[in-house]
Design a protein around this motif. Structure first.
Motif, PDB file in Angstrom:
ATOM      1  N   GLY A   1      13.042   5.134  13.242  1.00 21.47           N
ATOM      2  CA  GLY A   1      14.028   6.137  13.614  1.00 21.47           C
ATOM      3  C   GLY A   1      15.171   6.305  12.634  1.00 21.47           C
ATOM      4  O   GLY A   1      16.085   7.087  12.875  1.00 21.47           O
ATOM      5  N   LYS A   2      15.145   5.574  11.514  1.00 23.07           N
ATOM      6  CA  LYS A   2      16.203   5.675  10.514  1.00 23.07           C
ATOM      7  C   LYS A   2      15.651   6.359   9.264  1.00 23.07           C
ATOM      8  O   LYS A   2      14.490   6.171   8.900  1.00 23.07           O
ATOM      9  CB  LYS A   2      16.754   4.299  10.147  1.00 23.07           C
ATOM     10  CG  LYS A   2      17.523   3.635  11.262  1.00 23.07           C
ATOM     11  CD  LYS A   2      18.146   2.350  10.781  1.00 23.07           C
ATOM     12  CE  LYS A   2      18.943   1.699  11.904  1.00 23.07           C
ATOM     13  NZ  LYS A   2      19.562   0.454  11.464  1.00 23.07           N
ATOM     14  N   LEU A   3      16.522   7.111   8.614  1.00 21.96           N
ATOM     15  CA  LEU A   3      16.154   7.851   7.415  1.00 21.96           C
ATOM     16  C   LEU A   3      16.453   7.011   6.174  1.00 21.96           C
ATOM     17  O   LEU A   3      17.558   6.477   6.025  1.00 21.96           O
ATOM     18  CB  LEU A   3      16.952   9.164   7.367  1.00 21.96           C
ATOM     19  CG  LEU A   3      16.600  10.159   6.285  1.00 21.96           C
ATOM     20  CD1 LEU A   3      15.159  10.632   6.415  1.00 21.96           C
ATOM     21  CD2 LEU A   3      17.527  11.358   6.380  1.00 21.96           C
ATOM     22  N   TYR A   4      15.448   6.894   5.303  1.00 22.48           N
ATOM     23  CA  TYR A   4      15.603   6.159   4.051  1.00 22.48           C
ATOM     24  C   TYR A   4      15.107   7.021   2.895  1.00 22.48           C
ATOM     25  O   TYR A   4      14.260   7.895   3.078  1.00 22.48           O
ATOM     26  CB  TYR A   4      14.791   4.852   4.066  1.00 22.48           C
ATOM     27  CG  TYR A   4      15.247   3.865   5.102  1.00 22.48           C
ATOM     28  CD1 TYR A   4      16.316   3.018   4.850  1.00 22.48           C
ATOM     29  CD2 TYR A   4      14.610   3.780   6.329  1.00 22.48           C
ATOM     30  CE1 TYR A   4      16.735   2.102   5.799  1.00 22.48           C
ATOM     31  CE2 TYR A   4      15.028   2.869   7.284  1.00 22.48           C
ATOM     32  CZ  TYR A   4      16.084   2.036   7.019  1.00 22.48           C
ATOM     33  OH  TYR A   4      16.507   1.132   7.962  1.00 22.48           O
ATOM     34  N   TYR A   5      15.627   6.739   1.721  1.00 19.67           N
ATOM     35  CA  TYR A   5      15.190   7.392   0.494  1.00 19.67           C
ATOM     36  C   TYR A   5      14.666   6.295  -0.428  1.00 19.67           C
ATOM     37  O   TYR A   5      15.360   5.311  -0.690  1.00 19.67           O
ATOM     38  CB  TYR A   5      16.339   8.162  -0.145  1.00 19.67           C
ATOM     39  CG  TYR A   5      16.779   9.322   0.714  1.00 19.67           C
ATOM     40  CD1 TYR A   5      16.195  10.570   0.568  1.00 19.67           C
ATOM     41  CD2 TYR A   5      17.753   9.157   1.697  1.00 19.67           C
ATOM     42  CE1 TYR A   5      16.581  11.633   1.382  1.00 19.67           C
ATOM     43  CE2 TYR A   5      18.140  10.203   2.504  1.00 19.67           C
ATOM     44  CZ  TYR A   5      17.551  11.444   2.341  1.00 19.67           C
ATOM     45  OH  TYR A   5      17.919  12.490   3.145  1.00 19.67           O
ATOM     46  N   VAL A   6      13.427   6.471  -0.907  1.00 18.01           N
ATOM     47  CA  VAL A   6      12.748   5.416  -1.648  1.00 18.01           C
ATOM     48  C   VAL A   6      12.322   5.936  -3.026  1.00 18.01           C
ATOM     49  O   VAL A   6      11.674   6.964  -3.144  1.00 18.01           O
ATOM     50  CB  VAL A   6      11.499   4.922  -0.884  1.00 18.01           C
ATOM     51  CG1 VAL A   6      10.795   3.812  -1.649  1.00 18.01           C
ATOM     52  CG2 VAL A   6      11.873   4.470   0.513  1.00 18.01           C
ATOM     53  N   LEU A   7      12.700   5.168  -4.048  1.00 17.78           N
ATOM     54  CA  LEU A   7      12.272   5.424  -5.423  1.00 17.78           C
ATOM     55  C   LEU A   7      11.357   4.273  -5.817  1.00 17.78           C
ATOM     56  O   LEU A   7      11.814   3.140  -5.984  1.00 17.78           O
ATOM     57  CB  LEU A   7      13.476   5.491  -6.369  1.00 17.78           C
ATOM     58  CG  LEU A   7      13.166   5.614  -7.854  1.00 17.78           C
ATOM     59  CD1 LEU A   7      12.493   6.939  -8.164  1.00 17.78           C
ATOM     60  CD2 LEU A   7      14.446   5.481  -8.677  1.00 17.78           C
ATOM     61  N   PRO A   8      10.029   4.526  -5.939  1.00 21.57           N
ATOM     62  CA  PRO A   8       9.111   3.431  -6.231  1.00 21.57           C
ATOM     63  C   PRO A   8       9.139   2.999  -7.693  1.00 21.57           C
ATOM     64  O   PRO A   8       9.393   3.801  -8.586  1.00 21.57           O
ATOM     65  CB  PRO A   8       7.746   4.027  -5.879  1.00 21.57           C
ATOM     66  CG  PRO A   8       7.907   5.481  -6.140  1.00 21.57           C
ATOM     67  CD  PRO A   8       9.341   5.798  -5.773  1.00 21.57           C
TER      68      PRO A   8
ATOM     69  N   ALA B   1       0.834  -1.202   0.000  1.00 21.20           N
ATOM     70  CA  ALA B   1       0.000   0.000   0.000  1.00 21.20           C
ATOM     71  C   ALA B   1       0.871   1.255   0.000  1.00 21.20           C
ATOM     72  O   ALA B   1       0.576   2.226  -0.710  1.00 21.20           O
ATOM     73  CB  ALA B   1      -0.929  -0.007   1.211  1.00 21.20           C
ATOM     74  N   LEU B   2       1.942   1.238   0.786  1.00 22.87           N
ATOM     75  CA  LEU B   2       2.861   2.383   0.822  1.00 22.87           C
ATOM     76  C   LEU B   2       3.500   2.602  -0.537  1.00 22.87           C
ATOM     77  O   LEU B   2       3.611   3.745  -1.004  1.00 22.87           O
ATOM     78  CB  LEU B   2       3.940   2.172   1.889  1.00 22.87           C
ATOM     79  CG  LEU B   2       5.012   3.260   1.981  1.00 22.87           C
ATOM     80  CD1 LEU B   2       4.398   4.610   2.345  1.00 22.87           C
ATOM     81  CD2 LEU B   2       6.080   2.879   2.979  1.00 22.87           C
ATOM     82  N   LEU B   3       3.888   1.529  -1.198  1.00 22.73           N
ATOM     83  CA  LEU B   3       4.510   1.632  -2.519  1.00 22.73           C
ATOM     84  C   LEU B   3       3.581   2.334  -3.507  1.00 22.73           C
ATOM     85  O   LEU B   3       4.014   3.167  -4.301  1.00 22.73           O
ATOM     86  CB  LEU B   3       4.891   0.247  -3.044  1.00 22.73           C
ATOM     87  CG  LEU B   3       5.521   0.189  -4.431  1.00 22.73           C
ATOM     88  CD1 LEU B   3       6.870   0.902  -4.445  1.00 22.73           C
ATOM     89  CD2 LEU B   3       5.674  -1.256  -4.888  1.00 22.73           C
ATOM     90  N   GLN B   4       2.298   2.025  -3.438  1.00 25.25           N
ATOM     91  CA  GLN B   4       1.328   2.615  -4.362  1.00 25.25           C
ATOM     92  C   GLN B   4       1.095   4.104  -4.104  1.00 25.25           C
ATOM     93  O   GLN B   4       0.692   4.831  -5.003  1.00 25.25           O
ATOM     94  CB  GLN B   4      -0.011   1.868  -4.284  1.00 25.25           C
ATOM     95  CG  GLN B   4       0.066   0.418  -4.709  1.00 25.25           C
ATOM     96  CD  GLN B   4       0.526   0.230  -6.149  1.00 25.25           C
ATOM     97  OE1 GLN B   4       0.177   1.007  -7.022  1.00 25.25           O
ATOM     98  NE2 GLN B   4       1.335  -0.788  -6.380  1.00 25.25           N
ATOM     99  N   THR B   5       1.363   4.573  -2.878  1.00 28.08           N
ATOM    100  CA  THR B   5       1.113   5.978  -2.551  1.00 28.08           C
ATOM    101  C   THR B   5       2.281   6.894  -2.911  1.00 28.08           C
ATOM    102  O   THR B   5       2.107   8.105  -2.978  1.00 28.08           O
ATOM    103  CB  THR B   5       0.812   6.154  -1.048  1.00 28.08           C
ATOM    104  OG1 THR B   5       1.965   5.771  -0.293  1.00 28.08           O
ATOM    105  CG2 THR B   5      -0.393   5.324  -0.633  1.00 28.08           C
ATOM    106  N   LEU B   6       3.464   6.323  -3.140  1.00 30.56           N
ATOM    107  CA  LEU B   6       4.643   7.144  -3.436  1.00 30.56           C
ATOM    108  C   LEU B   6       4.592   7.655  -4.872  1.00 30.56           C
ATOM    109  O   LEU B   6       4.147   6.937  -5.769  1.00 30.56           O
ATOM    110  CB  LEU B   6       5.922   6.333  -3.204  1.00 30.56           C
ATOM    111  CG  LEU B   6       6.165   5.863  -1.767  1.00 30.56           C
ATOM    112  CD1 LEU B   6       7.389   4.964  -1.712  1.00 30.56           C
ATOM    113  CD2 LEU B   6       6.326   7.046  -0.840  1.00 30.56           C
ATOM    114  N   PRO B   7       5.050   8.895  -5.098  1.00 29.79           N
ATOM    115  CA  PRO B   7       5.034   9.450  -6.456  1.00 29.79           C
ATOM    116  C   PRO B   7       6.029   8.733  -7.367  1.00 29.79           C
ATOM    117  O   PRO B   7       7.207   8.602  -7.032  1.00 29.79           O
ATOM    118  CB  PRO B   7       5.412  10.922  -6.263  1.00 29.79           C
ATOM    119  CG  PRO B   7       6.102  10.983  -4.948  1.00 29.79           C
ATOM    120  CD  PRO B   7       5.566   9.853  -4.118  1.00 29.79           C
ATOM    121  N   GLU B   8       5.541   8.258  -8.497  1.00 32.68           N
ATOM    122  CA  GLU B   8       6.360   7.506  -9.454  1.00 32.68           C
ATOM    123  C   GLU B   8       7.456   8.393 -10.035  1.00 32.68           C
ATOM    124  O   GLU B   8       7.214   9.537 -10.397  1.00 32.68           O
ATOM    125  CB  GLU B   8       5.473   6.961 -10.582  1.00 32.68           C
ATOM    126  CG  GLU B   8       6.180   6.036 -11.532  1.00 32.68           C
ATOM    127  CD  GLU B   8       6.620   4.715 -10.913  1.00 32.68           C
ATOM    128  OE1 GLU B   8       7.655   4.181 -11.343  1.00 32.68           O
ATOM    129  OE2 GLU B   8       5.948   4.227  -9.982  1.00 32.68           O
TER     130      GLU B   8
END
Length: 134
Positions: A68-75, A51-58
């Motif tokens: 508590g950790k910082l991540y950067y995600v490219l869906p 569900a989270l993957l679908q909400t991220l801007p393509e």
């Protein structure tokens, strides 16, 4: 003056074509840069992750804090995966992106210089061959 206008229209059409080609491949290019920068390919396994993957801007990298950790995600929703990196990988990604942009700009400038060096004027421009107008 007509020759100049025709040449300018031609160069504008070339630039638009190059821009269109660049935009068409930008998503794949972003993914390639992310992998080269050290991002890991993650496949969501539970419904919450899907569900989270679908909400991220393509096509855009989103900053997410998890445990508590910082991540950067490219869906990459069509392939049901995401490219995930930390602050170090993101910094490398940004540096590579800027270097690629500079390289692309240098290539475009070199192509323009090559076009100018061809000396179309000796053919009489776009109006005819050898200065003859039809």
């Amino acid at each position: 003056m007509k020759t100049f206008i025709h040449a300018l229209k031609f160069l504008l059409a070339l630039a638009l074509l190059a821009l269109a080609a660049g935009c068409a491949s930008s998503s794949k290019g972003t993914q390639d840069l992310a992998i080269a920068a050290g991002f890991k390919v993650i496949t969501p396994v539970n419904p919450e992750q899907k569900a989270l993957l679908q909400t991220l801007p393509e096509g855009k990298i989103t900053q997410i804090t998890h445990d508590g950790k910082l991540y950067y995600v490219l869906p990459d929703a069509p392939n049901n995966q995401a490219y995930v990196g930390g602050p170090n990988e993101y910094q490398v990604y940004q540096q590579m992106r800027v270097a690629k942009q500079i390289s692309d700009n240098n290539l475009a400038a070199a192509q323009m210089n090559q076009m100018n060096a061809m000396n179309w004027g000796m053919w009489g421009g776009w109006g005819g061959v050898g200065g003859f107008r039809y």
